[in-house]
Scaffold this active site. Structure first.
Site, PDB file in Angstrom:
ATOM      1  N   ASP A 108       2.312  -4.991  -3.567  1.00 23.57           N
ATOM      2  CA  ASP A 108       0.868  -5.062  -3.787  1.00 23.57           C
ATOM      3  C   ASP A 108       0.306  -6.477  -3.724  1.00 23.57           C
ATOM      4  O   ASP A 108      -0.917  -6.643  -3.776  1.00 23.57           O
ATOM      5  CB  ASP A 108       0.515  -4.466  -5.154  1.00 23.57           C
ATOM      6  CG  ASP A 108       0.600  -2.946  -5.172  1.00 23.57           C
ATOM      7  OD1 ASP A 108       0.314  -2.324  -4.134  1.00 23.57           O
ATOM      8  OD2 ASP A 108       0.951  -2.385  -6.227  1.00 23.57           O
TER       9      ASP A 108
ATOM     10  N   ARG B 140       9.772   4.096 -12.430  1.00 24.15           N
ATOM     11  CA  ARG B 140       8.703   3.103 -12.505  1.00 24.15           C
ATOM     12  C   ARG B 140       7.413   3.911 -12.535  1.00 24.15           C
ATOM     13  O   ARG B 140       7.062   4.598 -11.579  1.00 24.15           O
ATOM     14  CB  ARG B 140       8.744   2.188 -11.278  1.00 24.15           C
ATOM     15  CG  ARG B 140       7.633   1.124 -11.245  1.00 24.15           C
ATOM     16  CD  ARG B 140       6.649   1.447 -10.166  1.00 24.15           C
ATOM     17  NE  ARG B 140       5.652   0.394  -9.958  1.00 24.15           N
ATOM     18  CZ  ARG B 140       4.449   0.606  -9.438  1.00 24.15           C
ATOM     19  NH1 ARG B 140       4.091   1.832  -9.071  1.00 24.15           N
ATOM     20  NH2 ARG B 140       3.605  -0.379  -9.265  1.00 24.15           N
TER      21      ARG B 140
ATOM     22  N   HIS C 241      -2.318  10.617 -10.645  1.00 22.31           N
ATOM     23  CA  HIS C 241      -3.187  11.251  -9.672  1.00 22.31           C
ATOM     24  C   HIS C 241      -2.370  11.884  -8.546  1.00 22.31           C
ATOM     25  O   HIS C 241      -1.172  11.640  -8.419  1.00 22.31           O
ATOM     26  CB  HIS C 241      -4.165  10.231  -9.072  1.00 22.31           C
ATOM     27  CG  HIS C 241      -3.492   8.957  -8.657  1.00 22.31           C
ATOM     28  ND1 HIS C 241      -3.530   7.804  -9.426  1.00 22.31           N
ATOM     29  CD2 HIS C 241      -2.737   8.646  -7.572  1.00 22.31           C
ATOM     30  CE1 HIS C 241      -2.849   6.856  -8.831  1.00 22.31           C
ATOM     31  NE2 HIS C 241      -2.346   7.338  -7.696  1.00 22.31           N
TER      32      HIS C 241
ATOM     33  N   GLU D  96       3.935   0.318 -15.178  1.00 23.32           N
ATOM     34  CA  GLU D  96       3.130  -0.676 -14.462  1.00 23.32           C
ATOM     35  C   GLU D  96       1.966  -1.107 -15.343  1.00 23.32           C
ATOM     36  O   GLU D  96       1.110  -0.295 -15.704  1.00 23.32           O
ATOM     37  CB  GLU D  96       2.598  -0.116 -13.145  1.00 23.32           C
ATOM     38  CG  GLU D  96       1.805  -1.157 -12.359  1.00 23.32           C
ATOM     39  CD  GLU D  96       1.077  -0.610 -11.147  1.00 23.32           C
ATOM     40  OE1 GLU D  96       0.721  -1.418 -10.258  1.00 23.32           O
ATOM     41  OE2 GLU D  96       0.833   0.609 -11.085  1.00 23.32           O
TER      42      GLU D  96
ATOM     43  N   ASP E 284       3.836   4.519 -12.162  1.00 23.43           N
ATOM     44  CA  ASP E 284       2.689   3.935 -11.481  1.00 23.43           C
ATOM     45  C   ASP E 284       1.451   4.012 -12.382  1.00 23.43           C
ATOM     46  O   ASP E 284       1.244   5.007 -13.084  1.00 23.43           O
ATOM     47  CB  ASP E 284       2.446   4.692 -10.172  1.00 23.43           C
ATOM     48  CG  ASP E 284       1.279   4.149  -9.393  1.00 23.43           C
ATOM     49  OD1 ASP E 284       1.318   2.959  -9.031  1.00 23.43           O
ATOM     50  OD2 ASP E 284       0.323   4.915  -9.149  1.00 23.43           O
TER      51      ASP E 284
ATOM     52  N   ARG F 113       4.532  -4.821   3.825  1.00 21.88           N
ATOM     53  CA  ARG F 113       5.414  -3.657   3.820  1.00 21.88           C
ATOM     54  C   ARG F 113       6.026  -3.400   5.197  1.00 21.88           C
ATOM     55  O   ARG F 113       5.930  -2.300   5.740  1.00 21.88           O
ATOM     56  CB  ARG F 113       4.623  -2.430   3.368  1.00 21.88           C
ATOM     57  CG  ARG F 113       3.874  -2.640   2.053  1.00 21.88           C
ATOM     58  CD  ARG F 113       2.880  -1.532   1.760  1.00 21.88           C
ATOM     59  NE  ARG F 113       2.212  -1.724   0.471  1.00 21.88           N
ATOM     60  CZ  ARG F 113       1.312  -0.886  -0.045  1.00 21.88           C
ATOM     61  NH1 ARG F 113       0.973   0.212   0.629  1.00 21.88           N
ATOM     62  NH2 ARG F 113       0.772  -1.127  -1.230  1.00 21.88           N
TER      63      ARG F 113
END
Length: 435
Positions: free
Chosen positions: A279, A180, A101, A211, A182, A330
């Protein structure tokens, strides 16, 4: 493909203390990573995984431009210097590839907003112009109900070429060593197949990590798709087993995934092992007993997979998600810290990288109890025996092994195995035998 890796994950927008929303004022915060290179080397890291670094509206996953470093972080030249410094230190670079996206501020989607069906980009997305009642005069597919994340049509040849060309640019400008992917579980598999072919043709050792959250990881763990996936099943099993004093849970998962029986799912594969990330709650805030913190890392390092450390967790930083924000997960740290846990992880890294059995050894359980557990990993002429006791009492572990003695890889003591072994409370052992 070299899977003997220790990966260190950074969420750059948090690590660099960038503003939550993009004010498009250019700063050079990504250069903060340069101050940590010595820390990475001392810790024994072989790859840095950067979560999103490209221009976005807020959290990095709502991409505006995947060919330009986020203004809050700096310039492409800044990031190139960071990557050059890491490579000079013998450390690879993995980028978070957000291909499912884009954000609503992406110029291609903006063009569709303005020109509707006359936009040359209308087929870059899943648009329904019949829904004239919707926010933009049309509706569109998004990621799991998040309207700020507009789903790309990865079957569109123009979209695929744009993304392939972007990866080529990342390799050319930054010399990246892997991706990686997503939300890889959402990606069109034909797109993934073509992406792999495109990248691997010129870079056969390029690492592609997908992922995955739930389900059968073999959906993506195919020779023509990705090299590895995120092992969320064992991440849950690791901390849950510690907190409930029930090592059968993680034992079940590991045997299901890597055991000797023909039905085991991922024999010979190299999943990404982790106890926390950007996350989920940090592991120091998840464990009920802080004494279990080094032990959970011991277990993660001993099991099959590539271990990944989330920045700050190597010294026990805490942080929890809230209903409103992931900000606590974070943060920006003024500088890296070094304490007993960090020192322990550096020893684990050196041990693991020096002994290929951690990477390519098989998996066989030899001792199972609620609070004590052991397994063997073997390959060619080497054997690793891992034992752990999470209870408050010394426990005697009895098991069958093909050898009578082994070397403790951390203490270098020779240990007799003829009558089992006594394991003190809250301890583990890495016992190695060269056959």
């Amino acid at each position: 493909m070299d899977f003997n890796q220790v990966i260190y994950q950074i969420y750059p927008l948090g690590f660099c203390d960038a503003s939550r929303e993009n004010d498009h004022r250019q700063a050079h915060r990504i250069r903060r990573v340069l101050d940590w290179v010595d820390h990475f080397q001392k810790l024994g890291i072989t790859q840095i995984l950067f979560n999103p670094v490209f221009e976005s509206s807020s959290h990095g996953y709502d991409t505006i431009d995947c060919r330009r470093i986020d203004a809050r972080l700096g310039t492409n030249e800044d990031f190139r210097e960071v990557c050059d410094a890491l490579h000079k230190a013998g450390i690879g670079v993995i980028l978070d590839a957000v291909f499912n996206h884009v954000g609503r501020d992406n110029p291609m989607f903006r063009d569709v907003q303005e020109r509707k069906w006359d936009s040359p980009y209308k087929d870059w997305f899943y648009i329904n112009f019949s829904d004239s009642w919707a926010r933009d005069g049309f509706s569109y597919a998004d990621w799991e109900g998040h309207q700020e994340l507009v789903k790309l049509n990865l079957q569109n040849p123009e979209v695929k070429q744009y993304l392939f060309d972007s990866v080529d640019l990342w390799i050319e400008q930054f010399g990246i060593d892997g991706l990686r992917l997503d939300t890889a579980y959402c990606l069109d598999q034909q797109f993934l197949r073509e992406l792999r072919d495109h990248v691997k043709y010129g870079h056969p050792d390029f690492l592609m990590i997908g992922e995955m959250i739930n389900g059968d990881y073999n959906i993506l763990l195919k020779e023509d798709l990705v090299d590895s996936v995120t092992n969320y099943e064992c991440r849950k099993g690791l901390f849950s087993s510690m907190n409930t004093h029930n090592l059968f849970e993680i034992g079940y998962s590991l045997n299901r995934q890597f055991g000797h029986e023909p039905w085991c799912l991922y024999q010979g594969r190299h999943l990404l092992s982790f106890v926390d990330n950007h996350d989920v709650d940090r592991i120091a805030s998840t464990l009920n007993d802080p004494r279990d913190l080094p032990l959970i890392y011991d277990l993660m390092y001993a099991m099959p997979g590539m271990p990944c450390i989330y920045y700050g967790s190597e010294w026990g930083a805490e942080g929890k998600r809230t209903r409103e924000s992931d900000a606590e997960l974070r943060p920006c740290f003024d500088k890296p810290e070094w304490n007993e846990l960090t020192q322990h992880l550096s020893q684990l890294n050196a041990m693991r990288l020096a002994n290929p059995v951690f990477t390519d050894g098989d998996y066989f359980q030899i001792c199972t109890m609620n609070q004590a557990w052991g397994f063997m990993r073997s390959m060619e002429h080497s054997l690793l025996i891992f034992l752990i006791n999470i209870s408050d009492d010394t426990m005697h572990l009895q098991f069958n092994t093909p050898v009578e003695s082994a070397e403790d890889l951390l203490t270098h003591e020779t240990v007799s195995l003829k009558n089992g072994i006594g394991l003190p409370a809250k301890s583990s052992r890495f016992l190695y035998h060269s056959r």
